[in-house]
Design a protein around this motif. Structure first.
Motif, mmCIF file in Angstrom:
data_model
loop_
_atom_site.group_PDB
_atom_site.id
_atom_site.type_symbol
_atom_site.label_atom_id
_atom_site.label_comp_id
_atom_site.label_asym_id
_atom_site.label_seq_id
_atom_site.Cartn_x
_atom_site.Cartn_y
_atom_site.Cartn_z
ATOM 1 N N GLY A 169 51.897 41.947 58.647
ATOM 2 C CA GLY A 169 51.031 43.120 58.597
ATOM 3 C C GLY A 169 51.765 44.395 58.973
ATOM 4 O O GLY A 169 51.552 45.460 58.360
ATOM 5 N N THR A 170 52.635 44.318 59.977
ATOM 6 C CA THR A 170 53.401 45.493 60.386
ATOM 7 C C THR A 170 54.358 45.929 59.289
ATOM 8 O O THR A 170 54.562 47.123 59.064
ATOM 9 C CB THR A 170 54.175 45.189 61.680
ATOM 10 N N TYR A 171 54.928 44.959 58.581
ATOM 11 C CA TYR A 171 55.812 45.293 57.461
ATOM 12 C C TYR A 171 55.035 46.028 56.370
ATOM 13 O O TYR A 171 55.518 47.015 55.804
ATOM 14 C CB TYR A 171 56.449 44.025 56.897
ATOM 15 N N CYS A 172 53.841 45.568 56.057
ATOM 16 C CA CYS A 172 53.017 46.259 55.053
ATOM 17 C C CYS A 172 52.680 47.679 55.499
ATOM 18 O O CYS A 172 52.600 48.599 54.687
ATOM 19 C CB CYS A 172 51.726 45.486 54.806
ATOM 20 N N LEU A 173 52.477 47.855 56.787
ATOM 21 C CA LEU A 173 52.120 49.166 57.309
ATOM 22 C C LEU A 173 53.297 50.127 57.288
ATOM 23 O O LEU A 173 53.143 51.283 56.880
ATOM 24 C CB LEU A 173 51.604 49.027 58.751
ATOM 25 N N GLY A 174 54.478 49.662 57.712
ATOM 26 C CA GLY A 174 55.585 50.608 57.809
ATOM 27 C C GLY A 174 56.951 49.974 57.820
ATOM 28 O O GLY A 174 57.851 50.477 58.491
ATOM 29 N N GLY A 175 57.142 48.908 57.053
ATOM 30 C CA GLY A 175 58.420 48.215 57.092
ATOM 31 C C GLY A 175 59.407 48.614 56.020
ATOM 32 O O GLY A 175 60.567 48.217 56.065
ATOM 33 N N THR A 176 58.978 49.418 55.051
ATOM 34 C CA THR A 176 59.851 49.743 53.934
ATOM 35 C C THR A 176 59.413 51.065 53.318
ATOM 36 O O THR A 176 58.375 51.629 53.680
ATOM 37 C CB THR A 176 59.803 48.631 52.875
ATOM 38 N N LEU A 177 60.202 51.560 52.372
ATOM 39 C CA LEU A 177 59.887 52.834 51.734
ATOM 40 C C LEU A 177 58.612 52.782 50.912
ATOM 41 O O LEU A 177 58.063 53.828 50.550
ATOM 42 C CB LEU A 177 61.058 53.269 50.836
ATOM 43 N N THR A 178 58.141 51.603 50.578
ATOM 44 C CA THR A 178 56.900 51.486 49.808
ATOM 45 C C THR A 178 55.701 51.158 50.690
ATOM 46 O O THR A 178 54.623 50.878 50.178
ATOM 47 C CB THR A 178 57.046 50.389 48.731
ATOM 48 N N SER A 179 55.864 51.188 52.004
ATOM 49 C CA SER A 179 54.766 50.857 52.904
ATOM 50 C C SER A 179 53.716 51.958 52.909
ATOM 51 O O SER A 179 53.926 53.060 52.404
ATOM 52 C CB SER A 179 55.298 50.655 54.317
ATOM 53 N N ARG A 180 52.579 51.645 53.522
ATOM 54 C CA ARG A 180 51.463 52.601 53.522
ATOM 55 C C ARG A 180 51.824 53.915 54.208
ATOM 56 O O ARG A 180 51.488 54.999 53.718
ATOM 57 C CB ARG A 180 50.252 51.982 54.206
ATOM 58 N N LEU A 181 52.430 53.831 55.363
ATOM 59 C CA LEU A 181 52.762 55.063 56.080
ATOM 60 C C LEU A 181 53.697 55.942 55.277
ATOM 61 O O LEU A 181 53.527 57.163 55.217
ATOM 62 C CB LEU A 181 53.385 54.713 57.436
ATOM 63 N N ASP A 182 54.701 55.346 54.641
ATOM 64 C CA ASP A 182 55.628 56.135 53.831
ATOM 65 C C ASP A 182 54.938 56.715 52.601
ATOM 66 O O ASP A 182 55.223 57.842 52.196
ATOM 67 C CB ASP A 182 56.809 55.269 53.409
#
Length: 465
Positions: free
Chosen positions: A291-304
């Motif tokens: 879940g943390t990866y989906c939130l902000g683990g990569t350039l395609t995450s939600r936060l980005d």
């Protein structure tokens, strides 16, 4: 060429190569043994890895540092390569170079690590030098004094670094002063200035012994009698046994609030949002990683997608979970965080949008596509991540430090692959509750304090840098 001379040419197209079936992969399972001196050994034969990685874990945690001597573990770690009973500091480094070896050291909350990399053909020489460093370090006054001065020179640069300054402020905010994790890992100017060779020697004598240490050896061990080699090197390290040191209970105050570390004139604001969570023993860990990866683990995450692509506030923002200290009972703690930097003038809006991303996550959940991409990125690249012996050795050492079983990493990937979208969503929402997040901002307080107060995410306090 004339038309009459032209000839028809027929091109033959061969079938396009097709990918083969993926080969099964599991994280390497180590063998375990114990030397007569009490040293625990984990070993893993990795054919083709001609550079062998050796990690030695010493049960010399930061909370064992004497009062007022924060940083002595770091100075001791660095001093291991500053000479032995056989070699001066210069000779020791020259011997490492002649062996094609490197030796790195590091002190952290769980203890001190020594990391050796050496060609398999010179493993005997590398292990001999490592054994000398552990068995009979010289800790000469002059070299310890130089290391102390070097460390004192580093501290102002760390304080000037916005990301490092934010991390220091967050630790101080989250943890009570009595806990060692509330203070800088490598000490402050005041505590480091007190360290001398006698203090380093006393810390070594109190906490460094083979019976409480672990060595991890990973690489191509073809033709190497590792048992004999270890007995002739690390097996010569002697020391009395000792009772395991009680581990501190980690408590934290993650009541929602904002701390601004004032940097007048700063054109950017360093943002660090954090709280404490469970360590890797907790059953929720795999879902939380996903879940943390989906939130902000990569350039395609939600936060980005929101803060970088849609709003242009930042070059990137990351969410993470980092283990601080574990216990055999699974009562340790990790730091859950979101970090990045934004332009000063958009600090307020960037925080507001971050909170909106978290609200949307709680209200609508992750999508199946987000979950699938995260699993592919985390699980699919694992064989590449562990191509080197050093990566395998470091992960095995992490598991020992955190009192995890030797097959933890292999089972973690299986658990990640089984984790569903709903479970990953619940873990991410639980990891970042809006009323339990401490926000540290390193930036120009005169420009950002009022806009941040208007966001309404918690009381705001300003401190000097």
């Amino acid at each position: 060429m004339s038309d009459s001379a032209a000839t028809d040419v027929t091109m033959t197209f061969h079938p396009q190569p097709q990918p083969g079936a993926p080969k099964p992969w599991d994280f390497p399972a180590p063998g375990r043994s114990t030397l007569p001196n009490g040293l625990t050994v984990l070993s893993s034969h990795r054919p083709g890895q001609q550079v062998v990685a050796v990690e030695v874990l010493l049960a010399a945690p930061l909370d064992a540092e004497p009062e007022g001597l924060d940083g002595v573990a770091t100075i001791m770690a660095r001093a291991f390569s500053e000479g032995t009973d056989k070699h001066s500091a210069e000779e020791f480094m020259a011997e490492l170079e002649r062996s094609g070896a490197t030796l790195d050291t590091h002190a952290d909350h769980p203890g001190v690590r020594l990391s050796l990399e050496v060609p398999a053909s010179r493993l005997d020489k590398g292990l001999g030098l490592l054994s000398d460093a552990l068995r009979a370090p010289a800790f000469p006054d002059s070299e310890v004094g130089r290391l102390v001065n070097n460390r004192l020179d580093e501290i102002p640069h760390e304080l000037a670094n916005p990301a490092r300054r934010a991390a220091m402020a967050l630790s101080k905010e989250l943890f009570p002063p009595a806990l060692r994790c509330s203070r800088p890992r490598q000490g402050t100017e005041e505590t480091v200035a007190r360290i001398d060779a006698a203090a380093v020697r006393a810390f070594y004598d109190a906490h460094v012994r083979p019976s409480s240490a672990t060595a991890v050896v990973v690489g191509d061990l073809t033709g190497i009698d590792l048992d004999v080699l270890l007995a002739d090197t690390l097996g010569e390290w002697k020391g009395a046994s000792a009772e395991p040191r009680p581990l501190p209970a980690i408590t934290a105050n993650d009541t929602a609030r904002v701390m601004i570390v004032d940097r007048p004139g700063a054109v950017q604001t360093q943002v660090l949002i954090g709280r404490t969570g469970p360590d890797r023993h907790d059953p929720v860990w795999a879902a939380q990683v996903l879940g943390t990866y989906c939130l902000g683990g990569t350039l395609t995450s939600r936060l980005d997608r929101v803060l970088r692509e849609e709003k242009g506030y930042t070059y990137g923002v990351r969410a993470f979970g980092q283990v601080l200290l574990s216990t055999p009972e699974g009562t340790g703690a990790s730091l859950l965080g979101i970090s990045g930097s934004v332009a000063t003038e958009v600090t307020g809006p960037a925080l507001a949008d971050t909170w909106q991303v978290l609200r949307t996550l709680a209200a609508e959940g992750l999508t199946d596509d987000e979950r699938d991409v995260a699993v592919q990125n985390l699980v699919g690249v694992a064989p590449l991540r562990y191509e080197t012996a050093s990566a395998v050795a470091a992960t095995l050492a992490d598991q020992v430090e955190q009192f995890l079983p030797d097959d933890f990493q292999a089972h973690l990937y299986a658990r990640l692959a089984r984790t569903g979208t709903v479970e990953a969503t619940a873990a991410a929402v639980s990891a970042f509750p809006l009323d339990r997040l401490v926000v540290v901002l390193v930036g120009d307080a005169s420009a950002i304090a009022d806009p941040v107060r208007e966001v309404g995410i918690g009381p705001v306090e300003v401190i000097a840098a």
